[in-house]
Design a protein around this motif. Structure first.
Motif, short mmCIF file in Angstrom:
data_model
loop_
_atom_site.label_atom_id
_atom_site.label_comp_id
_atom_site.label_asym_id
_atom_site.label_seq_id
_atom_site.Cartn_x
_atom_site.Cartn_y
_atom_site.Cartn_z
N ARG A 21 0.94 -1.36 0.06
CA ARG A 21 0.12 0.04 0.06
C ARG A 21 0.98 1.29 -0.03
O ARG A 21 1.86 1.32 0.93
N SER A 23 1.04 5.81 -1.08
CA SER A 23 0.22 7.14 -1.58
C SER A 23 0.43 7.10 -3.05
O SER A 23 1.06 6.38 -3.94
N ASN A 24 -0.38 7.98 -3.74
CA ASN A 24 -0.13 8.25 -5.07
C ASN A 24 1.22 8.76 -5.50
O ASN A 24 1.72 8.24 -6.49
N GLU A 25 1.83 9.66 -4.67
CA GLU A 25 3.08 10.28 -4.78
C GLU A 25 4.13 8.89 -4.75
O GLU A 25 5.05 8.99 -5.58
N CYS A 27 3.62 5.83 -5.22
CA CYS A 27 3.29 5.09 -6.42
C CYS A 27 4.01 5.41 -7.53
O CYS A 27 4.35 4.59 -8.63
N ARG A 28 3.74 6.75 -8.08
CA ARG A 28 4.58 7.26 -9.11
C ARG A 28 5.79 7.21 -9.21
O ARG A 28 6.40 6.90 -10.37
N ARG A 31 6.33 3.21 -10.30
CA ARG A 31 5.94 3.13 -11.75
C ARG A 31 6.77 3.85 -12.61
O ARG A 31 7.14 3.16 -13.78
N ASP A 43 -1.78 -0.61 -16.21
CA ASP A 43 -3.23 0.00 -16.53
C ASP A 43 -4.27 -0.96 -17.12
O ASP A 43 -5.40 -0.44 -17.45
N GLU A 48 -8.32 0.19 -9.20
CA GLU A 48 -7.06 1.02 -9.10
C GLU A 48 -6.17 0.38 -7.86
O GLU A 48 -4.92 0.49 -7.91
N HIS A 49 -6.66 -0.16 -6.96
CA HIS A 49 -5.77 -0.78 -5.97
C HIS A 49 -4.79 -1.84 -6.58
O HIS A 49 -3.94 -2.02 -5.98
N ARG A 52 -2.18 -0.24 -8.45
CA ARG A 52 -1.25 0.35 -7.49
C ARG A 52 -0.12 -0.94 -6.81
O ARG A 52 0.98 -0.65 -6.80
N GLU A 55 2.06 -1.79 -9.54
CA GLU A 55 3.30 -0.81 -9.71
C GLU A 55 4.28 -0.91 -8.55
O GLU A 55 5.55 -0.80 -9.00
#
Length: 248
Positions: A21, A23-25, A27-28, A31, A43, A48-49, A52, A55
């Protein structure tokens, strides 16, 4: 434990565990380590989970391999056997394998040694006895049914399952090799080992089978084609902790 930058030596297997698990930041960042085909695969996940989690777990594999090889994670090129077992182009000595369940991923690394790892969250399994009768060897199924306590039986089931999966992943056979064609120990008081492989009680002695409990409530196994090695284990950490440790 601190694995440093050194490869696992001939006496070691390195194990890392990671909560997926993030955060978006964060995960980026993971990725960004992926090649285009891996990003495209991420994709494809409908939820979404799941995207992520993919990724983070695949990005972490690249980061850990790059940690050992002292290269860019993005530059790593994976190869795959016909059965789908991953390897590294140009670096056949460094063997690796990974597994995940729920929010936890586990990674194993060794030198010059086939290996496989598996992990499962212990949970209720519908028709557990039927699954065991269908997929386990007859002695394994009998041993499982000898466990009277239900929660202990669930743990025994996953001990057996992960030990079998770890071996299949180590030899790269996937599920093309029947699960009942080899026998492992599964009772809590029995040391993990191969009882026989393909009805040959001597072949199992060439392999080491080790039990893993990365965190309470999870059961795992490590199988490798070598005498017993020292397990260098880094306990489960968050994606942010892994990035900090690796200097990202």
């Amino acid at each position: 434990m601190n694995a440093g930058n050194a490869f696992p030596d001939a006496s070691e297997v390195h194990l890392w565990a990671l909560w997926r698990r993030a955060s978006n930041e964060i995960c980026r960042i993971f990725r960004a380590q992926l090649r285009p085909d891996e990003s495209a695969r991420a994709d494809e996940f409908k939820f979404e989970h799941l995207r992520r989690s993919f990724e983070v777990s695949r990005g972490a594999l690249r980061l850990l391999l790059a940690h050992y090889l002292k290269c860019s994670p993005y530059d790593l090129v994976f190869t795959f056997s016909p059965e789908g077992k991953p390897g590294l182009a140009g670096e056949p000595r460094l063997q690796f394998n990974m597994a995940h369940t729920a929010d936890l991923a586990v990674y194993a690394f060794s030198m010059d040694c086939e290996l496989g790892v598996d992990v499962e969250q212990v949970r209720e399994v519908a028709d557990m006895e039927h699954v065991a009768a269908r997929f386990f060897s007859k002695p394994e199924a009998r041993e499982l049914m000898s466990v009277r306590n239900q929660s202990a039986r669930q743990e025994a089931f996953f001990r057996c399952w992960t030990r079998k999966e770890a071996y299949l992943k180590a030899i790269g056979s996937g599920l093309s090799l029947p699960l009942d064609s080899f026998q492992v120990t599964l009772l809590a008081d029995a040391p993990p080992r191969f009882v026989e492989i393909g009805k040959d009680p001597t072949l199992g002695a060439e392999w080491t089978l080790q039990h893993l409990t990365p965190v309470p409530g999870y059961v795992g196994a490590l199988a490798y084609h070598s005498p017993a090695r020292n397990i260098v284990f880094r306990p489960p950490q968050s994606p942010q902790m892994l990035l900090d440790y690796l200097g990202y």
